[in-house]
Design an enzyme around this catalytic site. Structure first.
Site, PDB file in Angstrom:
ATOM      1  CE  LYS A  37     -35.403  49.464  -5.481  1.00  0.00           C
ATOM      2  NZ  LYS A  37     -35.232  50.832  -5.997  1.00  0.00           N
ATOM      3  CG  ASP A  63     -37.233  51.435  -9.009  1.00  0.00           C
ATOM      4  OD1 ASP A  63     -38.240  51.796  -9.649  1.00  0.00           O
ATOM      5  OD2 ASP A  63     -37.043  51.719  -7.808  1.00  0.00           O
ATOM      6  CE  LYS A  65     -39.846  54.882  -8.066  1.00  0.00           C
ATOM      7  NZ  LYS A  65     -38.546  54.303  -7.689  1.00  0.00           N
ATOM      8  CG  ASP A  68     -41.164  61.552 -21.853  1.00  0.00           C
ATOM      9  OD1 ASP A  68     -41.918  62.224 -22.584  1.00  0.00           O
ATOM     10  OD2 ASP A  68     -39.971  61.863 -21.640  1.00  0.00           O
ATOM     11  CB  THR A 123     -43.772  55.932   0.000  1.00  0.00           C
ATOM     12  OG1 THR A 123     -42.445  55.841  -0.504  1.00  0.00           O
ATOM     13  CG2 THR A 123     -44.522  54.662  -0.324  1.00  0.00           C
ATOM     14  NE  ARG A 214     -32.045  53.430   3.548  1.00  0.00           N
ATOM     15  CZ  ARG A 214     -32.827  54.488   3.726  1.00  0.00           C
ATOM     16  NH1 ARG A 214     -32.307  55.620   4.162  1.00  0.00           N
ATOM     17  NH2 ARG A 214     -34.115  54.400   3.477  1.00  0.00           N
TER      18      ARG A 214
END
Ligand code: C5P
Length: 235
Positions: A37, A63, A65, A68, A123, A214
């Protein structure tokens, strides 16, 4: 379009602004993950040529996002599709016409088109933050509302937190491809993630793809960390 994995698939999030670091991680992780990703931090710093270099190692989940007006998102999706990603994200909050425009633009790339995934509620948003944007009723209700709208307008799947997976499966069955970040193997640091689940619990709830950043990229041996997580989830 990318096939649904047998049990679940693993996606490593390469959250870096460095092309060298991304390529180093891509090479090390390629044998152990389904997708890599890349997000806005990487794309804004390094651009599409660097995406192509990472894609040489594994297919990429881009990714970015998009959010518009429909015409602009359709153009962005076409530009992104030219890079050959396996998955692309848009914000469901852009509305029905925007979601439909994204899907239609992707269709132009035929069978090799990326899966269009809709992000419902970030989130990082809690009930108070949602209320500040004029949305009452709390995150779960808004996630379900946006998920239904996105799926009805051509999204292939959704990005959601582990806690929303079973909620969405109950409402939509096996239809949506569910891509789930906020994954932490037992004992690893949560960092800034609050709605977390172990890989096994997320898969048991119905996740198709797990996004892990991570716990892999911050490990002393990222390849070994990825292999250990893959062994828990990939079928
Ligand atoms: O390092 P960590 O495993 O927390 O990384 C998770 C990845 O998933 C990051 O790239 C983060 O931006 C992304 N993500 C997330 N929550 C979302 C959507 C994306 O953590 N709702």
């Amino acid at each position: 379009m990318i096939q649904r994995p047998n049990r679940a698939g693993l996606i490593a999030a390469l959250d870096t602004d460095s092309a060298e670091r991304a390529e180093e991680l891509a090479a090390a992780l390629a044998p152990h993950v389904g997708l890599l990703k890349l997000g806005l931090e990487f794309f804004v710093a390094q651009g599409s040529a660097a995406v192509a270099r990472v894609t040489r190692h594994r297919p990429v989940f881009l990714d970015l996002k998009f959010h518009d007006i429909p015409n602009t998102v359709a153009g962005a999706v076409r530009s992104a599709c030219a890079l050959g990603p396996a998955m692309l994200t848009i914000h469901a909050g852009g509305g029905p016409a925007m979601v439909a425009a994204a899907r239609e633009a992707a269709e132009g790339f035929g069978a090799a088109r990326p899966a269009i995934l809709a992000v419902t509620v970030l989130t990082s948003m809690d009930a108070a933050a949602l209320a500040a944007t004029g949305v009452s009723g709390g995150p779960s209700q808004q996630v379900l509302r946006l998920a239904r709208m996105a799926m009805e307008n051509g999204a292939d799947g959704l990005v959601c937190s582990p806690r929303e997976v079973s909620l969405i499966r109950d409402a939509h069955g096996s239809g949506p491809l569910l891509v789930v970040p906020g994954i932490r193997p037992a004992g690893s640091a949560a960092g800034d993630q609050s709605r977390i689940a172990t890989p096994g619990d997320a898969v048991a709830a119905g996740a198709d793809w797990l996004v892990v950043g991570r716990p892999i990229t911050g490990a002393a041996e990222p390849a070994a960390a990825a292999a250990a997580i893959a062994a828990m989830v990939v079928g």
